[in-house]
Design a protein around this motif. Structure first.
Motif, PDB file in Angstrom:
ATOM      1  N   LEU A 134      -4.148   9.691  31.630  1.00 23.25           N
ATOM      2  CA  LEU A 134      -2.999  10.433  32.143  1.00 23.25           C
ATOM      3  C   LEU A 134      -1.975  10.673  31.041  1.00 23.25           C
ATOM      4  O   LEU A 134      -1.462  11.797  30.880  1.00 23.25           O
ATOM      5  N   LEU A 135      -1.672   9.633  30.270  1.00 26.84           N
ATOM      6  CA  LEU A 135      -0.717   9.787  29.176  1.00 26.84           C
ATOM      7  C   LEU A 135      -1.229  10.755  28.118  1.00 26.84           C
ATOM      8  O   LEU A 135      -0.460  11.528  27.541  1.00 26.84           O
ATOM      9  N   TYR A 136      -2.557  10.719  27.858  1.00 31.08           N
ATOM     10  CA  TYR A 136      -3.131  11.672  26.899  1.00 31.08           C
ATOM     11  C   TYR A 136      -2.984  13.099  27.407  1.00 31.08           C
ATOM     12  O   TYR A 136      -2.653  14.017  26.650  1.00 31.08           O
ATOM     13  N   PHE A 137      -3.222  13.284  28.705  1.00 30.32           N
ATOM     14  CA  PHE A 137      -3.100  14.624  29.307  1.00 30.32           C
ATOM     15  C   PHE A 137      -1.678  15.153  29.134  1.00 30.32           C
ATOM     16  O   PHE A 137      -1.462  16.342  28.892  1.00 30.32           O
ATOM     17  N   LEU A 138      -0.703  14.248  29.242  1.00 26.85           N
ATOM     18  CA  LEU A 138       0.692  14.656  29.153  1.00 26.85           C
ATOM     19  C   LEU A 138       1.164  14.845  27.709  1.00 26.85           C
ATOM     20  O   LEU A 138       2.012  15.703  27.431  1.00 26.85           O
ATOM     21  N   THR A 139       0.620  14.044  26.788  1.00 26.96           N
ATOM     22  CA  THR A 139       1.137  14.055  25.413  1.00 26.96           C
ATOM     23  C   THR A 139       0.180  14.646  24.384  1.00 26.96           C
ATOM     24  O   THR A 139       0.603  15.042  23.302  1.00 26.96           O
ATOM     25  N   ARG A 140      -1.124  14.638  24.688  1.00 28.18           N
ATOM     26  CA  ARG A 140      -2.172  15.103  23.764  1.00 28.18           C
ATOM     27  C   ARG A 140      -2.205  14.297  22.469  1.00 28.18           C
ATOM     28  O   ARG A 140      -2.600  14.812  21.413  1.00 28.18           O
ATOM     29  N   GLN A 141      -1.815  13.038  22.551  1.00 29.32           N
ATOM     30  CA  GLN A 141      -1.909  12.162  21.388  1.00 29.32           C
ATOM     31  C   GLN A 141      -3.296  11.527  21.347  1.00 29.32           C
ATOM     32  O   GLN A 141      -3.706  10.857  22.304  1.00 29.32           O
ATOM     33  N   LYS A 142      -3.998  11.716  20.228  1.00 28.71           N
ATOM     34  CA  LYS A 142      -5.366  11.208  20.118  1.00 28.71           C
ATOM     35  C   LYS A 142      -5.417   9.691  20.253  1.00 28.71           C
ATOM     36  O   LYS A 142      -6.407   9.131  20.728  1.00 28.71           O
ATOM     37  N   ARG A 143      -4.362   9.038  19.837  1.00 30.82           N
ATOM     38  CA  ARG A 143      -4.290   7.584  19.940  1.00 30.82           C
ATOM     39  C   ARG A 143      -4.461   7.131  21.392  1.00 30.82           C
ATOM     40  O   ARG A 143      -5.111   6.138  21.693  1.00 30.82           O
ATOM     41  N   LEU A 144      -3.870   7.888  22.327  1.00 32.73           N
ATOM     42  CA  LEU A 144      -3.975   7.555  23.749  1.00 32.73           C
ATOM     43  C   LEU A 144      -5.370   7.870  24.276  1.00 32.73           C
ATOM     44  O   LEU A 144      -5.892   7.153  25.136  1.00 32.73           O
ATOM     45  N   LEU A 145      -5.984   8.930  23.754  1.00 31.82           N
ATOM     46  CA  LEU A 145      -7.366   9.233  24.143  1.00 31.82           C
ATOM     47  C   LEU A 145      -8.288   8.097  23.710  1.00 31.82           C
ATOM     48  O   LEU A 145      -9.175   7.678  24.462  1.00 31.82           O
ATOM     49  N   LEU A 149     -10.729   5.264  26.009  1.00 35.79           N
ATOM     50  CA  LEU A 149     -12.181   5.119  25.847  1.00 35.79           C
ATOM     51  C   LEU A 149     -12.577   3.759  25.279  1.00 35.79           C
ATOM     52  O   LEU A 149     -13.772   3.478  25.141  1.00 35.79           O
ATOM     53  N   ILE A 150     -11.586   2.926  24.957  1.00 41.24           N
ATOM     54  CA  ILE A 150     -11.876   1.677  24.270  1.00 41.24           C
ATOM     55  C   ILE A 150     -12.758   0.766  25.121  1.00 41.24           C
ATOM     56  O   ILE A 150     -12.588   0.661  26.332  1.00 41.24           O
ATOM     57  N   VAL A 151     -13.726   0.162  24.483  1.00 43.14           N
ATOM     58  CA  VAL A 151     -14.557  -0.846  25.143  1.00 43.14           C
ATOM     59  C   VAL A 151     -14.619  -2.060  24.228  1.00 43.14           C
ATOM     60  O   VAL A 151     -14.550  -1.946  23.007  1.00 43.14           O
ATOM     61  N   PHE A 152     -14.739  -3.212  24.834  1.00 43.01           N
ATOM     62  CA  PHE A 152     -14.854  -4.440  24.064  1.00 43.01           C
ATOM     63  C   PHE A 152     -16.283  -4.619  23.596  1.00 43.01           C
ATOM     64  O   PHE A 152     -17.223  -4.064  24.175  1.00 43.01           O
ATOM     65  N   SER A 153     -16.454  -5.426  22.558  1.00 47.21           N
ATOM     66  CA  SER A 153     -17.793  -5.770  22.079  1.00 47.21           C
ATOM     67  C   SER A 153     -17.828  -7.245  21.727  1.00 47.21           C
ATOM     68  O   SER A 153     -16.784  -7.892  21.586  1.00 47.21           O
ATOM     69  N   THR A 154     -19.029  -7.758  21.571  1.00 43.04           N
ATOM     70  CA  THR A 154     -19.178  -9.178  21.241  1.00 43.04           C
ATOM     71  C   THR A 154     -18.699  -9.482  19.835  1.00 43.04           C
ATOM     72  O   THR A 154     -18.509 -10.658  19.495  1.00 43.04           O
ATOM     73  N   GLN A 155     -18.506  -8.476  19.001  1.00 42.49           N
ATOM     74  CA  GLN A 155     -18.007  -8.730  17.656  1.00 42.49           C
ATOM     75  C   GLN A 155     -16.511  -9.038  17.652  1.00 42.49           C
ATOM     76  O   GLN A 155     -15.984  -9.538  16.669  1.00 42.49           O
ATOM     77  N   HIS A 156     -15.815  -8.738  18.744  1.00 47.06           N
ATOM     78  CA  HIS A 156     -14.418  -9.128  18.855  1.00 47.06           C
ATOM     79  C   HIS A 156     -14.335 -10.641  19.019  1.00 47.06           C
ATOM     80  O   HIS A 156     -14.918 -11.209  19.942  1.00 47.06           O
ATOM     81  N   VAL A 157     -13.600 -11.272  18.151  1.00 44.31           N
ATOM     82  CA  VAL A 157     -13.491 -12.732  18.162  1.00 44.31           C
ATOM     83  C   VAL A 157     -12.960 -13.248  19.499  1.00 44.31           C
ATOM     84  O   VAL A 157     -13.373 -14.297  19.989  1.00 44.31           O
ATOM     85  N   THR A 158     -12.057 -12.487  20.090  1.00 43.55           N
ATOM     86  CA  THR A 158     -11.355 -12.939  21.289  1.00 43.55           C
ATOM     87  C   THR A 158     -12.284 -13.450  22.376  1.00 43.55           C
ATOM     88  O   THR A 158     -12.023 -14.481  23.001  1.00 43.55           O
ATOM     89  N   PHE A 159     -13.371 -12.731  22.623  1.00 45.50           N
ATOM     90  CA  PHE A 159     -14.254 -13.094  23.733  1.00 45.50           C
ATOM     91  C   PHE A 159     -15.090 -14.330  23.427  1.00 45.50           C
ATOM     92  O   PHE A 159     -15.325 -15.166  24.303  1.00 45.50           O
ATOM     93  N   ARG A 160     -15.507 -14.461  22.187  1.00 45.22           N
ATOM     94  CA  ARG A 160     -16.252 -15.669  21.822  1.00 45.22           C
ATOM     95  C   ARG A 160     -15.328 -16.884  21.802  1.00 45.22           C
ATOM     96  O   ARG A 160     -15.735 -17.992  22.124  1.00 45.22           O
TER      97      ARG A 160
END
Length: 518
Positions: A134-145, A149-160
């Motif tokens: 929704l924020l991307y639709f309003l602002t068109r900032q790629k950072r918000l897009l 779409l962000i997904v976590f992965s097992t390489q992220h230390v946080t989950f291990r």
């Protein structure tokens, strides 16, 4: 009275996934002494990959002393130490005794796959994705897009780390008592080398341990800027080694991980690309002062911070490059890795065999931790040479996937491509990579660029080398690989010969995805 030696040197250690290497560098960036020790990964359960902290420490001390001895110099001639380590491999330890509560949990480890999957499917993530769209639709900032779409992965230390907090009673108890430290290999080594005297940015005690799980989620909106706020290749004084370890204090001037190779390759300009092919493949492009916002699984990392200057890189990786080749060797498809290039060239193709190198899942741009490694298209006519060719082709095909993703995502004109790491010594992989890219790729004379990068930053920090232009003059090249039909600049249209083979391989890739069910 004997004359004191006047020549000085810079020492660099690279703690990799399969080995620990140490080199002694002189003013010409030539290696004057070296020592290597093996790292033995442990596999206590399916999907679990660990390393013994005691063996890592023993190996570190062994290679430093061995390299200095091999160079025929004395410890007091070492002006600075630079350290490069594998990223995202961590442990927890007692802050008073320094004793680890468990083995290092490797960046290749898959034990948190189900936890990652549950979070990616959670209402929390769906809400975040929806709000960001929704924020991307309003602002068109790629950072918000990207955040949508962000997904976590097992390489992220946080989950291990969350897995460790759930499953290791000793860790939970230490957190409750306020005596638990958490850190990656570089942090732990710094703690050991200074005997706890220096506390680094990535050294968390109990309060941050309790916060890091929720803190990671709270920073989702700013993920493109701070996925893991680790300062890489930092030209600062991290203290000195305790004199009791090497006999004299040695200033620790740089801490890095594999993108230290970017500095070692002198990829200082926007559009410079470095590919390190070791246990895994890491492809980086210099984006200068602007962190890249990705929607396909590339991630922004700090390339180096020297003084007030911060240089960012966009990175993509494939986890099982050298792993696949070592696996093939253990199956006795060949006895010497040096023979694999000739074996691949001895046949005209792979006889329809496709290999998917995903022992640790698939990373960008597919991002599937449940993918399996596979060999498809086997026939009675298939020989060892066909199998070896298929395995080496898969390395170049994953390179091509990462390269296409990088071109599409960053839209930054590529200025040069330099390739290092042990697998880059394979001419078949290098030539096929050049053909698929349609670009000249260059291999340095010495392949351990992470070590050299750590040494360069450490040396700049103490004035051993003065400028980056000086470093560029020290750069050496072993071989340039030109794509077939290349012009004088080393570029041409990308090879179409491999399109049918690539299409078959991509079909095998899709069939290998989501193989392991929870």
């Amino acid at each position: 009275m004997s004359k004191q030696p006047t020549e000085s040197f810079v020492l660099a250690v690279d703690v990799g996934t399969t080995s620990i290497r140490c080199h002694v560098y002189d003013k010409e960036a030539q290696i004057r002494g070296s020592c290597t020790d093996k790292v033995v990964p442990l596999y206590p359960e399916v999907g679990h990959v660990e390393m013994d902290p005691g063996e890592i420490w023993r190996g570190f001390i062994t290679v430093v002393k061995g390299a200095v001895q091999d160079a025929g110099v004395q410890m007091r001639q070492i002006e600075a130490l630079g350290i490069s380590t594998q990223r995202a491999t961590f442990t927890t330890w007692d802050r008073k005794t320094g004793v680890p509560f468990h083995n290092f949990i490797s960046w290749q480890d898959q034990r948190a796959a189900d936890l990652v999957k549950s979070w990616n499917r959670s209402c929390t993530m769906k809400s975040i994705h929806g709000a960001m769209k929704l924020l991307y639709f309003l602002t068109r900032q790629k950072r918000l897009l990207a955040a949508s779409l962000i997904v976590f992965s097992t390489q992220h230390v946080t989950f291990r780390l969350a897995w460790a907090l759930r499953h290791y009673t000793q860790v939970r108890q230490a957190v409750a008592e306020g005596k638990c430290c958490f850190g990656t290999i570089d942090t732990w080594l710094l703690f050991k080398l200074t005997k706890g005297a220096f506390i680094f940015l990535y050294h968390y005690h109990v309060t941050l341990l309790q916060m890091c799980w929720s803190g990671f989620l709270c920073s989702l909106v700013s993920l493109p800027l701070s996925i893991f706020p680790k300062v890489e290749n930092t030209g600062h004084d991290f203290g000195s080694t305790d004199p009791s370890i090497f006999g004299v204090p040695i200033p620790i001037m740089s801490m890095a991980d594999q993108q230290a190779a970017m500095f070692g390759e002198c990829c200082f300009d926007v559009g410079d690309v470095k590919i390190t092919m070791g246990t895994g493949t890491f492809m980086n492009i210099n984006t200068e002062s602007k962190p890249h916002t990705s929607v396909a699984g590339l991630y922004p990392v700090v390339g180096w911070k020297i003084g007030s200057e911060v240089v960012y890189l966009a990175e993509g990786n494939a986890a099982d490059t050298g792993t696949a080749i070592k696996w093939a060797q253990e199956l006795e498809l060949f006895s010497d890795v040096k023979d694999t290039s000739a074996m691949a060239y001895s046949v005209s193709d792979s006889d329809g065999v496709c290999f998917v190198p995903s022992f640790s899942g698939l990373q960008a741009p597919l991002n599937d931790p449940k993918a399996c490694a596979s060999l498809m298209g086997l026939k009675p006519s298939t020989t060892k040479s066909h199998l070896v060719r298929a395995i080496l082709e898969s390395v170049a095909f994953r390179n091509n996937q990462l390269y296409e993703t990088m071109l599409r995502e960053t839209r930054i004109p590529i200025t040069k491509i330099r390739v290092d790491g042990g697998v880059s010594s394979n001419d078949f992989v290098m030539q096929l990579t050049a053909d698929l890219f349609g670009r000249k790729v260059t291999r340095p004379q010495h392949l351990e660029m992470s070590c050299l990068g750590a040494a360069f930053v450490a040396g700049l920090g103490i004035g051993y080398w003065r400028t980056r232009e000086e470093l560029k003059k020290l750069q050496s090249t072993d071989k340039m690989f030109l794509p077939r039909g290349a012009n004088k600049e080393g570029a041409c249209s990308r090879s179409r010969e491999y399109i049918p083979v690539l299409q078959s391989w991509e079909r095998a890739l899709r069939r290998s995805m989501n193989w392991y069910k929870p």
